[in-house]
Design an enzyme around this catalytic site. Structure first.
Site, PDB file in Angstrom:
ATOM      1  N   CYS A  38      44.058 -14.303 107.964  1.00  0.00           N
ATOM      2  CA  CYS A  38      42.796 -14.122 108.668  1.00  0.00           C
ATOM      3  C   CYS A  38      43.076 -14.361 110.141  1.00  0.00           C
ATOM      4  CB  CYS A  38      41.728 -15.077 108.159  1.00  0.00           C
ATOM      5  SG  CYS A  38      40.219 -14.977 109.154  1.00  0.00           S
ATOM      6  N   ASN A  50      46.693 -12.817 101.493  1.00  0.00           N
ATOM      7  CA  ASN A  50      45.823 -12.769 100.321  1.00  0.00           C
ATOM      8  C   ASN A  50      46.679 -12.868  99.058  1.00  0.00           C
ATOM      9  OD1 ASN A  50      42.972 -11.913 101.217  1.00  0.00           O
ATOM     10  ND2 ASN A  50      44.275 -10.532 102.377  1.00  0.00           N
ATOM     11  N   HIS A  58      43.480 -16.752  98.671  1.00  0.00           N
ATOM     12  CA  HIS A  58      44.714 -16.579  99.427  1.00  0.00           C
ATOM     13  C   HIS A  58      45.777 -17.476  98.795  1.00  0.00           C
ATOM     14  CE1 HIS A  58      43.265 -14.588 103.339  1.00  0.00           C
ATOM     15  NE2 HIS A  58      42.392 -14.334 102.390  1.00  0.00           N
ATOM     16  N   HIS A  90      37.772 -14.658  95.930  1.00  0.00           N
ATOM     17  CA  HIS A  90      38.674 -14.061  96.915  1.00  0.00           C
ATOM     18  C   HIS A  90      39.625 -15.175  97.360  1.00  0.00           C
ATOM     19  CE1 HIS A  90      39.527 -11.330 100.447  1.00  0.00           C
ATOM     20  NE2 HIS A  90      39.955 -12.482 100.922  1.00  0.00           N
ATOM     21  N   ARG A 104      41.789  -3.028 103.936  1.00  0.00           N
ATOM     22  CA  ARG A 104      40.893  -3.643 104.920  1.00  0.00           C
ATOM     23  C   ARG A 104      41.351  -5.070 105.252  1.00  0.00           C
ATOM     24  NH1 ARG A 104      38.031  -8.147 105.820  1.00  0.00           N
ATOM     25  NH2 ARG A 104      37.241  -8.156 103.684  1.00  0.00           N
TER      26      ARG A 104
HETATM   27 MG    MG Z   1      41.297 -12.448 102.629  1.00  0.00          MG
END
Ligand code: MG
Length: 291
Positions: free
Chosen positions: A245, A254, A214, A212, A20
């Site tokens: 993004c 990421n 990066h 989360h 995703r």
């Molecule tokens: Mg991300």
């Protein structure tokens, strides 16, 4: 006879978000069969959670437009939950119709980022999330909440940690089972992680937090290390480090899953996920994308 006490369970959850969050940023179309193969290879690696698609208007995320046909074909595997990102009630309806049983929702700690990314102010994104939670509750669907730009916003700069704490508390109080503190730009340092978690944990607890990250400046693992010290046990990663993004100018990938797994192994925190299988998945999708 001396009875040895077993050490506290060091188990860490790695949430694979490549299908995703990784693919959504790729402008070149990846066919449904290739997406499925990528997900099957990841499923074989032993993840417990994979974010597999988004039910978002194709104008915003054209790469995710086949979510409805992809979902019913996902491999069923005991102990593995697939989640989908849903931005609003329409996305939630489509997701439930396709058979989705775990969803993720998103807001940002920056008002400007919300307006540019989600076409809504922060308050309106929270209203949308409330509506999604109201639909999820009777279905018994767990909802994860992402807080984008938890550290820095490309438009607003450094984000006050109290704002992140307030949002995290709000999302959990509304019924999210987990909040992912997200460094959309990958600019956070370990010190930033401490600063934000010191504000968030007293209000939201640590058990339901995820990070989360990066790897823009190669600092993601230092941030994971600090997160672990603070008690966080859930981390997102993307096979092959896919995905920046699309709405955050200059943000590359990421945190790569393989890098995270090796780091956790070194910390004495095995995840039960096969690094070799993750490499195979990353190699496959890189070939598809001709990276
Ligand atoms: Mg991300």
């Amino acid at each position: 006879m001396e009875i040895k006490q077993s050490p506290p369970n060091p188990s860490v959850t790695v949430v694979e978000v490549g299908p995703r969050d990784g693919l959504q940023n790729e402008s070149e179309w990846v066919g449904t069969a290739d997406k499925l193969r990528f997900i099957e290879l990841l499923a074989a690696a032993g993840f417990r959670r994979i974010e597999a698609a988004a039910f978002v208007h194709p104008r915003w995320m054209p790469q995710m437009r086949d979510a409805g046909v992809l979902w019913p074909r996902l491999p069923a595997r005991l102990g593995l939950a697939f989640s989908a990102l849903v931005p609003n009630e329409k996305g939630m309806r489509d997701a439930v119709a396709a058979g989705v049983r775990h969803v993720a929702v998103v807001t940002a700690a920056s008002e400007t980022f919300n307006r540019r990314n989600l076409n809504a102010g922060t308050r309106e994104t929270l209203d949308r999330i409330r509506a999604i939670l109201a639909m999820a509750r009777p279905e018994g669907i767990p909802v994860r909440g992402y807080i984008s730009t938890s550290f820095t916003c490309p438009y607003e700069g450094t984000i006050p940690p109290d704002r992140v704490a307030e949002l995290a508390e709000n999302l959990l109080a509304q019924g999210c089972f987990e909040v992912a503190i997200s460094d959309t730009l990958g600019v956070a340092t370990a010190e930033d992680v401490s600063r934000v978690l010191e504000a968030v944990i007293p209000r939201a607890g640590v058990e339901r937090l995820a990070l989360h990250l990066h790897d823009t400046y190669g600092r993601a693992l230092a941030c994971v290390g600090r997160g672990l010290e603070c008690g966080v046990r859930t981390f997102d990663a993307s096979a092959g480090g896919l995905g920046g993004c699309p709405f955050a100018p200059g943000a590359p990938g990421n945190l790569a899953t393989g890098r995270l797994l090796r780091f956790l192994e070194e910390q004495g925190m095995p995840t039960g996920i096969s690094g070799d299988a993750v490499s195979a998945a990353a190699d496959f999708i890189r070939k598809v994308l001709r990276h």
